[in-house]
Each structure stands twice: as C-alpha cells, then as structure tokens.
Write a protein that holds these residues in place. Structure first.
Motif, PDB file in Angstrom:
ATOM      1  N   ASP A   1      63.809  -1.589  80.074  1.00  0.00           N
ATOM      2  CA  ASP A   1      62.443  -2.156  80.379  1.00  0.00           C
ATOM      3  C   ASP A   1      61.231  -1.516  79.814  1.00  0.00           C
ATOM      4  OD1 ASP A   1      63.474  -4.661  82.502  1.00  0.00           O
ATOM      5  OD2 ASP A   1      63.588  -3.160  84.130  1.00  0.00           O
ATOM      6  N   LEU A   2      61.693  -0.136  80.363  1.00  0.00           N
ATOM      7  CA  LEU A   2      60.554   0.722  79.449  1.00  0.00           C
ATOM      8  C   LEU A   2      60.597   0.909  78.381  1.00  0.00           C
ATOM      9  CD1 LEU A   2      61.130   4.116  80.993  1.00  0.00           C
ATOM     10  CD2 LEU A   2      59.541   2.757  81.263  1.00  0.00           C
ATOM     11  N   CYS A   3      61.511  -0.184  77.266  1.00  0.00           N
ATOM     12  CA  CYS A   3      61.482  -0.310  76.128  1.00  0.00           C
ATOM     13  C   CYS A   3      60.640  -1.445  75.619  1.00  0.00           C
ATOM     14  CB  CYS A   3      63.151  -0.401  74.933  1.00  0.00           C
ATOM     15  SG  CYS A   3      63.617   1.220  75.070  1.00  0.00           S
ATOM     16  N   LEU A   4      60.714  -2.309  77.039  1.00  0.00           N
ATOM     17  CA  LEU A   4      59.844  -3.820  76.537  1.00  0.00           C
ATOM     18  C   LEU A   4      58.262  -3.033  76.978  1.00  0.00           C
ATOM     19  CD1 LEU A   4      61.873  -5.818  78.693  1.00  0.00           C
ATOM     20  CD2 LEU A   4      61.574  -5.954  76.282  1.00  0.00           C
ATOM     21  N   LEU A   5      58.548  -2.298  77.950  1.00  0.00           N
ATOM     22  CA  LEU A   5      57.245  -1.831  77.883  1.00  0.00           C
ATOM     23  C   LEU A   5      56.269  -1.140  76.675  1.00  0.00           C
ATOM     24  CD1 LEU A   5      57.343  -1.226  82.025  1.00  0.00           C
ATOM     25  CD2 LEU A   5      55.895  -3.081  81.084  1.00  0.00           C
ATOM     26  N   ASN A   6      56.934  -0.336  76.124  1.00  0.00           N
ATOM     27  CA  ASN A   6      56.538   1.042  74.672  1.00  0.00           C
ATOM     28  C   ASN A   6      56.497  -0.353  74.018  1.00  0.00           C
ATOM     29  OD1 ASN A   6      56.258   3.353  75.658  1.00  0.00           O
ATOM     30  ND2 ASN A   6      58.149   3.088  75.362  1.00  0.00           N
ATOM     31  N   ALA A   7      57.289  -0.965  73.532  1.00  0.00           N
ATOM     32  CA  ALA A   7      56.859  -2.331  73.247  1.00  0.00           C
ATOM     33  C   ALA A   7      55.032  -2.802  72.406  1.00  0.00           C
ATOM     34  CB  ALA A   7      57.530  -3.146  72.558  1.00  0.00           C
ATOM     35  N   HIS A   8      55.399  -3.528  74.222  1.00  0.00           N
ATOM     36  CA  HIS A   8      53.572  -4.205  74.467  1.00  0.00           C
ATOM     37  C   HIS A   8      53.159  -3.364  73.656  1.00  0.00           C
ATOM     38  CE1 HIS A   8      55.397  -7.885  75.522  1.00  0.00           C
ATOM     39  NE2 HIS A   8      56.466  -7.570  76.382  1.00  0.00           N
ATOM     40  N   LEU A   9      52.246  -1.996  74.102  1.00  0.00           N
ATOM     41  CA  LEU A   9      51.554  -0.826  74.669  1.00  0.00           C
ATOM     42  C   LEU A   9      51.437  -1.076  72.402  1.00  0.00           C
ATOM     43  CD1 LEU A   9      49.705   0.835  75.209  1.00  0.00           C
ATOM     44  CD2 LEU A   9      51.836   2.373  75.981  1.00  0.00           C
ATOM     45  N   VAL A  10      52.520  -0.548  72.001  1.00  0.00           N
ATOM     46  CA  VAL A  10      52.406  -0.125  70.670  1.00  0.00           C
ATOM     47  C   VAL A  10      52.060  -1.356  70.031  1.00  0.00           C
ATOM     48  CG1 VAL A  10      54.152   1.939  70.819  1.00  0.00           C
ATOM     49  CG2 VAL A  10      55.129   0.049  69.512  1.00  0.00           C
ATOM     50  N   CYS A  11      52.389  -2.722  70.460  1.00  0.00           N
ATOM     51  CA  CYS A  11      51.793  -3.764  69.100  1.00  0.00           C
ATOM     52  C   CYS A  11      50.702  -3.804  69.989  1.00  0.00           C
ATOM     53  CB  CYS A  11      53.122  -4.941  69.963  1.00  0.00           C
ATOM     54  SG  CYS A  11      52.037  -6.146  68.891  1.00  0.00           S
ATOM     55  N   THR A  12      49.660  -3.544  70.403  1.00  0.00           N
ATOM     56  CA  THR A  12      48.356  -3.643  71.036  1.00  0.00           C
ATOM     57  C   THR A  12      48.070  -2.411  70.791  1.00  0.00           C
ATOM     58  OG1 THR A  12      48.823  -2.660  73.659  1.00  0.00           O
ATOM     59  CG2 THR A  12      48.737  -5.385  72.803  1.00  0.00           C
ATOM     60  N   ALA A  13      48.009  -2.123  70.691  1.00  0.00           N
ATOM     61  CA  ALA A  13      47.437  -0.693  69.531  1.00  0.00           C
ATOM     62  C   ALA A  13      47.978  -0.457  67.980  1.00  0.00           C
ATOM     63  CB  ALA A  13      48.731   1.003  69.520  1.00  0.00           C
ATOM     64  N   GLY A  14      48.246  -1.455  67.697  1.00  0.00           N
ATOM     65  CA  GLY A  14      48.681  -1.818  66.200  1.00  0.00           C
ATOM     66  C   GLY A  14      49.496  -1.653  65.443  1.00  0.00           C
TER      67      GLY A  14
ATOM     68  N   PRO B   1      53.246  -3.026  64.891  1.00  0.00           N
ATOM     69  CA  PRO B   1      53.804  -4.125  64.873  1.00  0.00           C
ATOM     70  C   PRO B   1      54.859  -3.345  64.349  1.00  0.00           C
ATOM     71  CG  PRO B   1      52.467  -4.169  63.225  1.00  0.00           C
ATOM     72  CD  PRO B   1      52.112  -3.289  63.485  1.00  0.00           C
ATOM     73  N   GLU B   2      55.691  -3.318  63.385  1.00  0.00           N
ATOM     74  CA  GLU B   2      57.017  -2.832  63.145  1.00  0.00           C
ATOM     75  C   GLU B   2      57.423  -1.619  65.107  1.00  0.00           C
ATOM     76  OE1 GLU B   2      59.736  -3.393  60.969  1.00  0.00           O
ATOM     77  OE2 GLU B   2      57.685  -4.666  60.839  1.00  0.00           O
ATOM     78  N   GLU B   3      56.496  -0.571  65.149  1.00  0.00           N
ATOM     79  CA  GLU B   3      57.206   0.440  66.288  1.00  0.00           C
ATOM     80  C   GLU B   3      57.678  -0.363  67.895  1.00  0.00           C
ATOM     81  OE1 GLU B   3      55.142   3.493  67.516  1.00  0.00           O
ATOM     82  OE2 GLU B   3      53.676   3.836  65.417  1.00  0.00           O
ATOM     83  N   ALA B   4      56.547  -1.590  67.302  1.00  0.00           N
ATOM     84  CA  ALA B   4      57.158  -2.666  68.547  1.00  0.00           C
ATOM     85  C   ALA B   4      58.115  -3.352  68.121  1.00  0.00           C
ATOM     86  CB  ALA B   4      55.800  -4.074  68.573  1.00  0.00           C
ATOM     87  N   TYR B   5      58.402  -4.149  67.502  1.00  0.00           N
ATOM     88  CA  TYR B   5      60.177  -4.501  66.521  1.00  0.00           C
ATOM     89  C   TYR B   5      61.388  -3.233  66.827  1.00  0.00           C
ATOM     90  CZ  TYR B   5      63.461  -6.602  63.978  1.00  0.00           C
ATOM     91  OH  TYR B   5      65.262  -7.036  63.695  1.00  0.00           O
ATOM     92  N   ASN B   6      61.156  -2.289  66.785  1.00  0.00           N
ATOM     93  CA  ASN B   6      62.214  -1.543  67.036  1.00  0.00           C
ATOM     94  C   ASN B   6      62.233  -1.492  68.669  1.00  0.00           C
ATOM     95  OD1 ASN B   6      62.457  -1.474  64.282  1.00  0.00           O
ATOM     96  ND2 ASN B   6      60.760   0.440  63.794  1.00  0.00           N
ATOM     97  N   GLU B   7      61.262  -1.054  69.250  1.00  0.00           N
ATOM     98  CA  GLU B   7      61.137  -0.772  70.821  1.00  0.00           C
ATOM     99  C   GLU B   7      61.851  -2.243  71.108  1.00  0.00           C
ATOM    100  OE1 GLU B   7      60.723   1.736  72.696  1.00  0.00           O
ATOM    101  OE2 GLU B   7      59.550   2.959  71.289  1.00  0.00           O
ATOM    102  N   PHE B   8      61.430  -3.044  71.296  1.00  0.00           N
ATOM    103  CA  PHE B   8      62.692  -4.453  71.384  1.00  0.00           C
ATOM    104  C   PHE B   8      63.762  -4.651  70.918  1.00  0.00           C
ATOM    105  CE2 PHE B   8      58.264  -7.331  70.825  1.00  0.00           C
ATOM    106  CZ  PHE B   8      57.421  -7.344  72.573  1.00  0.00           C
ATOM    107  N   GLN B   9      64.223  -4.030  69.354  1.00  0.00           N
ATOM    108  CA  GLN B   9      65.511  -4.238  69.274  1.00  0.00           C
ATOM    109  C   GLN B   9      65.852  -3.328  70.231  1.00  0.00           C
ATOM    110  OE1 GLN B   9      67.162  -5.686  67.801  1.00  0.00           O
ATOM    111  NE2 GLN B   9      66.805  -6.177  65.752  1.00  0.00           N
TER     112      GLN B   9
END
Length: 310
Positions: free
Chosen positions: A242-255, A257-265
């Motif tokens: 769950d923490l990874c999911l939250l991090n994914a959304h945060l880094v994605c909105t911060a611009g 996207p690749e970090e978001a993809y990695n957090e989703f993975q």
C-alpha cells in the motif's frame, strides 16, 4: 433450518446446489408458509447477488400485489440496472404508504444511480418533509446536489449529517471531499485527517490516505506529502504494498512518471493478494496517473496471461 443450509451453500459459492436443495425442500413446506418461503428464498439469493436465481423464485410467487413481492422486484431491478422499472415499482409502494420516509429514501438513492439528480432531490425533500432529521434523506440529497455541482448546499447537509451521526466517519470524509472541490484545501485536510482516527476498514483507509495526498498535490506541497507518507505506520490497514501505491501517486503528480511506474511494480511484488492490488491500481490510477497505471496493468497481464484469473 432450510434457510441456514441454503445459505451455507451460497457462502461456499455453490448457488446452483443451494437452489436445488431449497427447491427440494419446498415440497415439505406447509401451505400456510409456502408463499413466505418463496419470497424469503428469493431475498436470500438477492442478498448473495444471485439475480437470476432470485428472479426465478420471485416468479414462483402468486402474491403479485404484496408489498414484499413488489419490494423484492424493485431491488432485483436495481441490481440488474433496470432503474426505470425499479422507479415504477417503488412509486407503487409509495402510493400505498406515502408517509414512509424509508421508501422515499430508497427511491432517491435509486434515482441518483440512474443519474436523475433532480428527481432524487425531490424525493429526498419529500422524506425530509416527513422527518426533518432523517439522516439518510440528508445524505441522499447532499450526494445529488454534489453531483450537479452545488457543493455549497451539499456541504451544509453533509455537516448536518455529521452533527447527527458523529460516529459515522463517512460524514467527515464527505465534508473533506466537498471542501476540496471548493478549493478550500486546508479545511479539507483537517476533516480528512480527523476521519483517519475512526476509519476501521482497510480499503477505506488506503483511499483516504490517497485523497489526503492528492490534496497536498493540488496545493503543490510535496514536502508535507512526503512527510505524511513517512509518518504512516505499517498496520493491518496499511501494508508495504500500500505504501508503494501511495508513493506512486505522489511521485507521478510531482512529475516523475517512471518513478511512479517503478513504485507500482514494487506494490505488485510486495502484495499478498494480486487481485486486490490490481484493483487498487485500476481505481486510484484513474485520478492522477492513468498512463502509468494502465502500462503496469498491461505489462502484468501480458506476462501472466496464462495464469491470471481476474
């Protein structure tokens, strides 16, 4: 006893066996209890979302004018998405009991499901005229007002609902969401964070964490958003996945996207329930990072197309 045995089979995901068992027991039911048995079984199948089996049992009843029969048909119509039929059935019940606020409330909720906000508001007004303190009517009307963009009046009703039912965290969550829609982010955060203290369901907590992060993002306050995530303790309501999911959304909105993809993975690799985490990605990614959410879902399905069972 028959109902218990039938329900046990339903709980074991054996609807056809339950139907066969209850159909056989129908022969043992006395004439005085025959119609009640049929409607009770139809209600049982409806409770377990077995719409076709419920429909079969409803059709066996001869009590076409009985309120319980009409009520069951109305609920079945809602589950099957036949809102127009459901509205007519609930209207007929209201004709016979015009001062039953619960019927007006159910009609209002159904009308909102059918995207008929104006009719839903009118039905809620009838209910509130019968009982001005009816919290279900307040909630229905507030939801309808919010759906047509009247957030100010919706906020008044959500606030009144919360005052009357302070034990229900949903009131404060809805207040927070409405303040966010009005652009009053500090107020939104205050209410959503307060709601965290009483949220008891895992999924509700995760989506509430997500909502709080999205408000920080709207404010451009990524520093406090990051601090908020770091302060979240792992618990039965928040896993590492769950923490990874939250991090994914945060880094994605911060611009990023690749970090978001990695957090989703990472969320997928750390999860205990793959169907659950894929569902969470599907729901939450729609708001702020649909491209990355879609990409990780496609990659996972492509890699596991021979074994996936969604």
């Amino acid at each position: 006893y028959y109902y218990i045995q039938g329900e046990i089979l339903l709980a074991e995901n054996k609807p056809q066996e339950s139907d066969k068992y209850l159909s056989a027991k129908l022969l043992d039911v006395s004439l005085d209890e025959y119609e009640d048995f049929i409607l009770d079984v139809a209600q049982l199948f409806l409770y377990y979302n077995e719409a076709e089996l419920s429909k079969k049992w409803i059709s066996m009843s001869n009590l076409k004018d009985d309120p319980d029969y009409i009520d069951l048909k109305g609920n079945l119509a809602i589950i099957q998405g036949n809102y127009h039929d459901a509205e007519k059935l609930f209207d007929s019940l209201i004709d016979d009991a015009p001062y039953d606020s619960s019927l007006w409330n159910r009609l209002a909720a159904m009308q909102l499901l059918n995207n008929d906000a104006e009719s839903s508001i009118n039905s809620s007004d009838f209910s509130l005229a019968i009982d001005p303190s009816d919290t279900d009517a307040m909630l229905n009307k507030a939801n309808a007002l919010s759906s047509i963009g009247n957030h100010e009046d919706a906020l008044k009703l959500y606030t009144k609902y919360h005052e009357l039912k302070p034990e229900d965290e949903m009131g404060e969550i809805l207040i927070g969401h409405t303040y966010s829609r009005l652009g009053k982010y500090e107020e939104a955060l205050r209410h959503l964070k307060h709601a965290l203290s009483s949220v008891s369901k895992h999924h509700s907590a995760l989506f509430l964490f997500h909502d709080i992060l999205m408000i920080y993002s709207k404010m451009g306050d990524y520093q406090d958003a990051t601090a908020f995530i770091k302060e979240l303790p792992l618990s039965n309501m928040l896993s590492e996945s769950d923490l990874c999911l939250l991090n994914a959304h945060l880094v994605c909105t911060a611009g990023h996207p690749e970090e978001a993809y990695n957090e989703f993975q990472k969320a997928i690799k750390l999860c205990d329930d793959i169907e659950d985490v894929l569902m969470k990605i599907t729901i939450t990614a729609l708001d702020d990072c649909p491209s990355q959410g879609y990409r990780v879902l496609v990659d996972y399905i492509s890699e596991h197309q021979n074994t996936i069972h969604l």
